[in-house]
Design a protein around this motif. Structure first.
Motif, PDB file in Angstrom:
ATOM      1  N   GLU A 111      -4.535  59.052  64.384  1.00 43.04           N
ATOM      2  CA  GLU A 111      -3.545  60.094  64.689  1.00 43.04           C
ATOM      3  C   GLU A 111      -3.725  61.289  63.757  1.00 43.04           C
ATOM      4  O   GLU A 111      -3.696  62.442  64.184  1.00 43.04           O
ATOM      5  N   LEU A 112      -3.904  60.984  62.475  1.00 44.90           N
ATOM      6  CA  LEU A 112      -4.083  62.055  61.493  1.00 44.90           C
ATOM      7  C   LEU A 112      -5.357  62.844  61.806  1.00 44.90           C
ATOM      8  O   LEU A 112      -5.356  64.079  61.786  1.00 44.90           O
ATOM      9  N   LEU A 113      -6.441  62.123  62.142  1.00 47.74           N
ATOM     10  CA  LEU A 113      -7.687  62.810  62.501  1.00 47.74           C
ATOM     11  C   LEU A 113      -7.467  63.691  63.729  1.00 47.74           C
ATOM     12  O   LEU A 113      -7.990  64.804  63.803  1.00 47.74           O
ATOM     13  N   ALA A 114      -6.674  63.205  64.663  1.00 44.30           N
ATOM     14  CA  ALA A 114      -6.441  63.971  65.889  1.00 44.30           C
ATOM     15  C   ALA A 114      -5.692  65.269  65.594  1.00 44.30           C
ATOM     16  O   ALA A 114      -6.073  66.330  66.104  1.00 44.30           O
ATOM     17  N   VAL A 115      -4.667  65.210  64.736  1.00 43.77           N
ATOM     18  CA  VAL A 115      -3.924  66.450  64.475  1.00 43.77           C
ATOM     19  C   VAL A 115      -4.781  67.450  63.694  1.00 43.77           C
ATOM     20  O   VAL A 115      -4.558  68.649  63.772  1.00 43.77           O
ATOM     21  N   PHE A 116      -5.769  66.949  62.986  1.00 41.51           N
ATOM     22  CA  PHE A 116      -6.710  67.837  62.297  1.00 41.51           C
ATOM     23  C   PHE A 116      -7.925  68.172  63.170  1.00 41.51           C
ATOM     24  O   PHE A 116      -8.871  68.782  62.693  1.00 41.51           O
ATOM     25  N   GLN A 117      -7.872  67.739  64.401  1.00 40.37           N
ATOM     26  CA  GLN A 117      -8.987  67.924  65.348  1.00 40.37           C
ATOM     27  C   GLN A 117     -10.302  67.409  64.762  1.00 40.37           C
ATOM     28  O   GLN A 117     -11.364  68.027  64.901  1.00 40.37           O
ATOM     29  N   LEU A 118     -10.192  66.268  64.113  1.00 34.89           N
ATOM     30  CA  LEU A 118     -11.377  65.631  63.528  1.00 34.89           C
ATOM     31  C   LEU A 118     -11.688  64.315  64.233  1.00 34.89           C
ATOM     32  O   LEU A 118     -12.626  63.614  63.846  1.00 34.89           O
ATOM     33  N   ASP A 119     -10.892  63.962  65.243  1.00 35.71           N
ATOM     34  CA  ASP A 119     -11.046  62.635  65.857  1.00 35.71           C
ATOM     35  C   ASP A 119     -12.418  62.436  66.494  1.00 35.71           C
ATOM     36  O   ASP A 119     -12.946  61.334  66.484  1.00 35.71           O
ATOM     37  N   ARG A 120     -13.019  63.531  66.995  1.00 36.63           N
ATOM     38  CA  ARG A 120     -14.335  63.345  67.605  1.00 36.63           C
ATOM     39  C   ARG A 120     -15.403  63.044  66.559  1.00 36.63           C
ATOM     40  O   ARG A 120     -16.506  62.634  66.892  1.00 36.63           O
ATOM     41  N   HIS A 121     -15.062  63.226  65.280  1.00 37.86           N
ATOM     42  CA  HIS A 121     -16.014  62.902  64.207  1.00 37.86           C
ATOM     43  C   HIS A 121     -15.708  61.555  63.548  1.00 37.86           C
ATOM     44  O   HIS A 121     -16.311  61.211  62.533  1.00 37.86           O
ATOM     45  N   ALA A 122     -14.740  60.800  64.115  1.00 43.66           N
ATOM     46  CA  ALA A 122     -14.239  59.586  63.442  1.00 43.66           C
ATOM     47  C   ALA A 122     -15.351  58.665  62.953  1.00 43.66           C
ATOM     48  O   ALA A 122     -15.263  58.089  61.873  1.00 43.66           O
ATOM     49  N   HIS A 123     -16.408  58.536  63.741  1.00 38.85           N
ATOM     50  CA  HIS A 123     -17.452  57.563  63.386  1.00 38.85           C
ATOM     51  C   HIS A 123     -18.693  58.216  62.777  1.00 38.85           C
ATOM     52  O   HIS A 123     -19.719  57.562  62.589  1.00 38.85           O
ATOM     53  N   ASP A 124     -18.571  59.510  62.449  1.00 36.58           N
ATOM     54  CA  ASP A 124     -19.677  60.196  61.767  1.00 36.58           C
ATOM     55  C   ASP A 124     -19.563  59.990  60.255  1.00 36.58           C
ATOM     56  O   ASP A 124     -18.493  59.661  59.735  1.00 36.58           O
ATOM     57  N   LEU A 125     -20.666  60.242  59.574  1.00 39.92           N
ATOM     58  CA  LEU A 125     -20.617  60.268  58.106  1.00 39.92           C
ATOM     59  C   LEU A 125     -20.293  61.698  57.671  1.00 39.92           C
ATOM     60  O   LEU A 125     -20.799  62.661  58.259  1.00 39.92           O
ATOM     61  N   PRO A 126     -19.446  61.854  56.644  1.00 37.62           N
ATOM     62  CA  PRO A 126     -19.042  63.190  56.204  1.00 37.62           C
ATOM     63  C   PRO A 126     -20.227  64.117  55.938  1.00 37.62           C
ATOM     64  O   PRO A 126     -20.159  65.313  56.226  1.00 37.62           O
ATOM     65  N   LYS A 127     -21.305  63.570  55.380  1.00 36.98           N
ATOM     66  CA  LYS A 127     -22.428  64.448  54.997  1.00 36.98           C
ATOM     67  C   LYS A 127     -23.075  65.116  56.206  1.00 36.98           C
ATOM     68  O   LYS A 127     -23.789  66.100  56.047  1.00 36.98           O
ATOM     69  N   ASN A 128     -22.813  64.586  57.408  1.00 38.53           N
ATOM     70  CA  ASN A 128     -23.383  65.206  58.613  1.00 38.53           C
ATOM     71  C   ASN A 128     -22.471  66.264  59.227  1.00 38.53           C
ATOM     72  O   ASN A 128     -22.793  66.840  60.262  1.00 38.53           O
ATOM     73  N   LEU A 129     -21.315  66.508  58.602  1.00 39.29           N
ATOM     74  CA  LEU A 129     -20.381  67.516  59.118  1.00 39.29           C
ATOM     75  C   LEU A 129     -20.673  68.870  58.476  1.00 39.29           C
ATOM     76  O   LEU A 129     -21.235  68.940  57.386  1.00 39.29           O
ATOM     77  N   SER A 130     -20.251  69.939  59.151  1.00 33.90           N
ATOM     78  CA  SER A 130     -20.384  71.272  58.563  1.00 33.90           C
ATOM     79  C   SER A 130     -19.513  71.340  57.301  1.00 33.90           C
ATOM     80  O   SER A 130     -18.579  70.544  57.130  1.00 33.90           O
ATOM     81  N   TYR A 131     -19.831  72.316  56.460  1.00 32.50           N
ATOM     82  CA  TYR A 131     -19.103  72.450  55.203  1.00 32.50           C
ATOM     83  C   TYR A 131     -17.601  72.661  55.450  1.00 32.50           C
ATOM     84  O   TYR A 131     -16.750  72.038  54.811  1.00 32.50           O
ATOM     85  N   GLY A 132     -17.292  73.531  56.403  1.00 42.29           N
ATOM     86  CA  GLY A 132     -15.888  73.813  56.716  1.00 42.29           C
ATOM     87  C   GLY A 132     -15.158  72.561  57.193  1.00 42.29           C
ATOM     88  O   GLY A 132     -13.993  72.330  56.844  1.00 42.29           O
ATOM     89  N   THR A 133     -15.841  71.739  57.981  1.00 38.59           N
ATOM     90  CA  THR A 133     -15.232  70.506  58.488  1.00 38.59           C
ATOM     91  C   THR A 133     -15.044  69.497  57.354  1.00 38.59           C
ATOM     92  O   THR A 133     -14.038  68.784  57.310  1.00 38.59           O
ATOM     93  N   GLN A 134     -15.994  69.473  56.416  1.00 36.84           N
ATOM     94  CA  GLN A 134     -15.832  68.580  55.257  1.00 36.84           C
ATOM     95  C   GLN A 134     -14.612  68.981  54.430  1.00 36.84           C
ATOM     96  O   GLN A 134     -13.852  68.132  53.966  1.00 36.84           O
ATOM     97  N   ARG A 135     -14.422  70.287  54.260  1.00 36.61           N
ATOM     98  CA  ARG A 135     -13.245  70.760  53.511  1.00 36.61           C
ATOM     99  C   ARG A 135     -11.959  70.293  54.204  1.00 36.61           C
ATOM    100  O   ARG A 135     -11.010  69.865  53.569  1.00 36.61           O
ATOM    101  N   LYS A 136     -11.960  70.413  55.543  1.00 40.56           N
ATOM    102  CA  LYS A 136     -10.780  70.026  56.311  1.00 40.56           C
ATOM    103  C   LYS A 136     -10.542  68.514  56.177  1.00 40.56           C
ATOM    104  O   LYS A 136      -9.404  68.081  56.006  1.00 40.56           O
ATOM    105  N   LEU A 137     -11.620  67.748  56.245  1.00 41.09           N
ATOM    106  CA  LEU A 137     -11.497  66.292  56.105  1.00 41.09           C
ATOM    107  C   LEU A 137     -10.947  65.927  54.730  1.00 41.09           C
ATOM    108  O   LEU A 137     -10.120  65.015  54.600  1.00 41.09           O
ATOM    109  N   GLU A 138     -11.389  66.649  53.699  1.00 35.14           N
ATOM    110  CA  GLU A 138     -10.906  66.321  52.360  1.00 35.14           C
ATOM    111  C   GLU A 138      -9.394  66.553  52.263  1.00 35.14           C
ATOM    112  O   GLU A 138      -8.678  65.795  51.610  1.00 35.14           O
ATOM    113  N   ILE A 139      -8.916  67.601  52.936  1.00 34.92           N
ATOM    114  CA  ILE A 139      -7.463  67.857  52.944  1.00 34.92           C
ATOM    115  C   ILE A 139      -6.744  66.779  53.745  1.00 34.92           C
ATOM    116  O   ILE A 139      -5.705  66.267  53.329  1.00 34.92           O
TER     117      ILE A 139
END
Ligand SMILES: Nc1ncnc2c1ncn2[C@@H]1O[C@H](COP(=O)(O)OP(=O)(O)OP(=O)(O)O)[C@@H](O)[C@H]1O
Ligand SMILES: [Mg+2]
Length: 264
Positions: free
Chosen positions: A143-171
């Motif tokens: 649910e939290l990933l969904a509200v941050f629009q990160l749910d489509r990355h749920a099964h990815d590794l953070p290092k494969n995300l863009s820098y901006g998306t990593q910042r968002k994930l850290e928050i």
């Protein structure tokens, strides 16, 4: 009218006389701050001013040489970072620190676990309660990933995300523990201007939607001017100004600290 007035609730954060010395260097000196519930406050200052050190002190990474820090009324003296986390403090880092060998979902799940305090024995026992809690944590994490629009990355590794998306994930990960106080250390660092605009919207939305006090360090003045209700300025570990964004923008000591005396 209440005939038996009770003591007012303790502030989320109350710091007084905070000082830390590294060898001969006083990185932070006599620092004070008081943050109430749901405030959005900034901390700025030139490079090396002591901003991150203040966050390291508040989150228990450093122990002060002097002064006190209270989180929701509790003195954090001697507490290790995980104990401070348990008091309701979460943070992000100037240089992103995600768990890069874990999926995005697991980054959130582990952060949520920390808050629940489910320990090793529970994991070994694999009790029915434990499994039910696991399922609930996974649902909440998604649910939290969904509200941050990160749910489509749920099964990815953070290092494969863009820098901006990593910042968002850290928050998002910081919020997973349902903190009362969120410390953001330069969340806009390294972001392009489109990502910075998204960050401004994100922080504003978090402030409106979560019951959390946000304390933020940032070099991007436009971000701070737009978001913060109040800003404190430090230089060489000393507080040189404190006020609304407009007061700070026009404050001679602030202009001088950033640009040098010959500019004023
Ligand atoms: N663990 C440490 N050991 C020794 N000196 C330290 C330590 N941590 C910070 N310092 C020093 O304390 C001062 C303040 O550092 P700090 O990282 O808090 O600055 P800052 O305001 O966050 O700067 P920046 O905007 O560049 O991130 C600097 O002179 C730094 O070198
Ligand atoms: Mg810093």
């Amino acid at each position: 009218m209440n005939a038996h007035p009770t003591a007012p609730d303790a502030p989320v954060l109350e710091i007084s006389g905070l000082t830390i010395q590294f060898g001969g260097l006083r990185a932070v000196s006599g620092f004070a701050e008081r943050l109430e519930g749901n405030e959005l406050v900034g901390l700025i200052g030139p490079n090396g001013a002591g901003k991150t050190t203040v966050f390291n002190l508040v989150s228990g990474f450093y122990q002060p040489s002097g002064g006190t820090i209270r989180i929701n009324g509790v003195d954090t003296k001697g507490l290790k970072p995980h104990k401070v986390t348990a008091l309701g403090v979460a943070r992000t880092f100037q240089n992103i620190r995600l768990w890069n060998e874990m999926t995005v979902l697991d980054n959130i799940r582990v952060a949520r676990h920390g808050r629940l305090g489910y320990g090793f024995l529970h994991a070994v026992a694999r009790s029915r309660t434990y499994r039910a809690r696991e399922a609930e944590i996974e649902r909440e994490a998604m649910e939290l990933l969904a509200v941050f629009q990160l749910d489509r990355h749920a099964h990815d590794l953070p290092k494969n995300l863009s820098y901006g998306t990593q910042r968002k994930l850290e928050i998002a990960r910081a919020l997973a523990g349902k903190p009362k106080l969120l410390l953001l250390d330069e969340p806009a660092a390294g972001l392009n201007s489109a990502d910075i605009q998204e960050l401004i919207r994100l922080v504003r939305w978090i402030h409106a939607s979560f019951d959390v006090t946000i304390w933020m360090i940032e070099h991007h003045m436009d971000v701070m001017m737009e978001l913060c209700q109040r800003i404190k300025v430090i230089d060489f570990g000393e507080t040189i100004a404190d006020g609304t964004p407009d007061e700070i923008r026009n404050h001679p000591a602030v202009i001088s600290a950033y640009l040098g005396d010959d500019q004023i």
